[in-house]
Design an enzyme around this catalytic site. Structure first.
Site, PDB file in Angstrom:
ATOM      1  N   ASP A   1      15.173   2.820   4.554  1.00  0.00           N
ATOM      2  CA  ASP A   1      14.320   2.224   3.515  1.00  0.00           C
ATOM      3  C   ASP A   1      15.169   1.773   2.331  1.00  0.00           C
ATOM      4  O   ASP A   1      14.934   0.705   1.756  1.00  0.00           O
ATOM      5  CB  ASP A   1      13.270   3.228   3.024  1.00  0.00           C
TER       6      ASP A   1
ATOM      7  N   ALA B   1      10.765   3.511  -1.764  1.00  0.00           N
ATOM      8  CA  ALA B   1      12.102   2.924  -1.988  1.00  0.00           C
ATOM      9  C   ALA B   1      11.985   1.630  -2.795  1.00  0.00           C
ATOM     10  O   ALA B   1      12.812   1.343  -3.671  1.00  0.00           O
ATOM     11  CB  ALA B   1      12.782   2.642  -0.652  1.00  0.00           C
TER      12      ALA B   1
ATOM     13  N   PRO C   1       0.843  -1.188   0.000  1.00  0.00           N
ATOM     14  CA  PRO C   1       0.000   0.000   0.000  1.00  0.00           C
ATOM     15  C   PRO C   1       0.885   1.247   0.000  1.00  0.00           C
ATOM     16  O   PRO C   1       1.849   1.317   0.765  1.00  0.00           O
ATOM     17  CB  PRO C   1      -0.821  -0.126   1.285  1.00  0.00           C
TER      18      PRO C   1
END
Ligand code: PMV
Length: 309
Positions: free
Chosen positions: A145, A103, A94
């Site tokens: 990330d 990322a 999501p």
């Protein structure tokens, strides 16, 4: 001619936000959610097909600037022109929910382009390119990330230091729930920066305590003490709430998890929406917590057995 590239979502167990200030974070790859980018040969201008936009690459909206920039930078590295292919990005992560979708989109797309042009991609190059996208998406990213997109294992991460992979040696289940509300990582990161100007002492103290809790959580994982891990998660959530990066929906889900069987619960990722996590002792509890979270308004939940990363 066709090539694909993939990347996983990630979950931050502990240390979001404080990681931006040099404190450690613990994050795990989350293969239940992923991105797949496909590059196909066509004739003419490049097209882009993703959740937010379908059309010519040259007319992609401003909100995709991180994606379009990383594609241009990748083509520069590959010394290839922006023509004669289509880009399709499919996602089960999501978007803007603290699962690292920006990322992962960058990493999957960089991999797909390198595969398409049959060039070897080093981890250093992948991270350098992904970071360009993250700086546009998040402003001042810690790099966590980016690091997670090329990791198959949980990481203990400190900004600017060598990444330490480790195993989740803890007998517990993680329940992840999506509030359905778009998270606001950039705004949340900026709001802590503002708070630290207004109340420097309180903010610094909260950030240090979050760092301490993350180190304690890592030890609890290594020594298989799920109940203690839950306590550290609860304390971290209170501090993140104090720092202004939780919201009503996240607090409601955290309360619902704790009112069921959860050993601990907290927001995960940037906050102000997005996802929360709850720790469960066993599968039956995890199922009960998941049901309670859905009843309390979560739009989706995932159950992840820890130790199987
Ligand atoms: O919301 P996400 O999944 O992008 O996670 C952001 C994590 C933060 O610590 C809030 C920011 C960062 O750059 O590490």
């Amino acid at each position: 001619m066709k090539a694909t590239g993939t990347a996983n979502g990630k979950i931050i167990l502990m240390g979001e936000h404080s990681v931006v200030y040099g404190e450690p974070a613990v994050a795990i790859p989350f293969p239940a959610t992923s991105i797949e980018t496909t590059i196909k040969k066509i004739t003419g201008p490049v097209t882009l097909d993703c959740f937010f936009y379908h059309g010519p690459f040259s007319q992609a909206p401003e909100r995709l600037l991180n994606v379009t920039t990383v594609i241009m930078k990748t083509l520069e590295k590959l010394q290839q022109p922006l023509e004669n292919f289509s880009i399709t990005i499919k996602s089960t992560i999501p978007a803007e929910r603290g699962m690292g979708s920006s990322a992962a989109v960058a990493a999957a797309t960089i991999r797909a382009l390198f595969n398409y042009f049959k060039k070897e991609l080093t981890t250093a190059c992948l991270m350098e390119l992904t970071d360009i996208s993250e700086k546009i998406a998040h402003g001042n990213p810690s790099g966590l990330d980016t690091a997670m997109t090329s990791s198959q294992s949980p990481l203990f991460f400190i900004k600017g230091q060598p990444i330490i992979p480790f195993s989740l040696n803890v007998s517990a289940y993680l329940v992840v729930a999506d509030t359905g509300v778009t998270g606001q990582t950039k705004e949340a990161v900026n709001s802590i920066a503002l708070l630290s100007q207004r109340s420097p002492e309180k903010t610094t103290a909260a950030i240090h305590t979050l760092g301490k809790l993350t180190r304690q959580a890592k030890l609890a994982i290594e020594q298989n003490r799920p109940a203690d891990l839950g306590v550290y998660m609860n304390e971290a959530h209170h501090l993140l709430d104090f720092l202004g990066v939780s919201n009503k929906e996240l607090n409601q889900l955290v309360a619902a998890a704790l009112a069921t069987d959860a050993l601990g619960a907290k927001l995960t990722g940037g906050g102000r929406g997005g996802c929360m996590i709850a720790l469960a002792d066993n599968k039956t509890s995890a199922d009960r917590i998941s049901a309670a979270l859905l009843k309390a308004g979560a739009v989706n939940t995932w159950i992840h057995k820890m130790g199987e990363d």
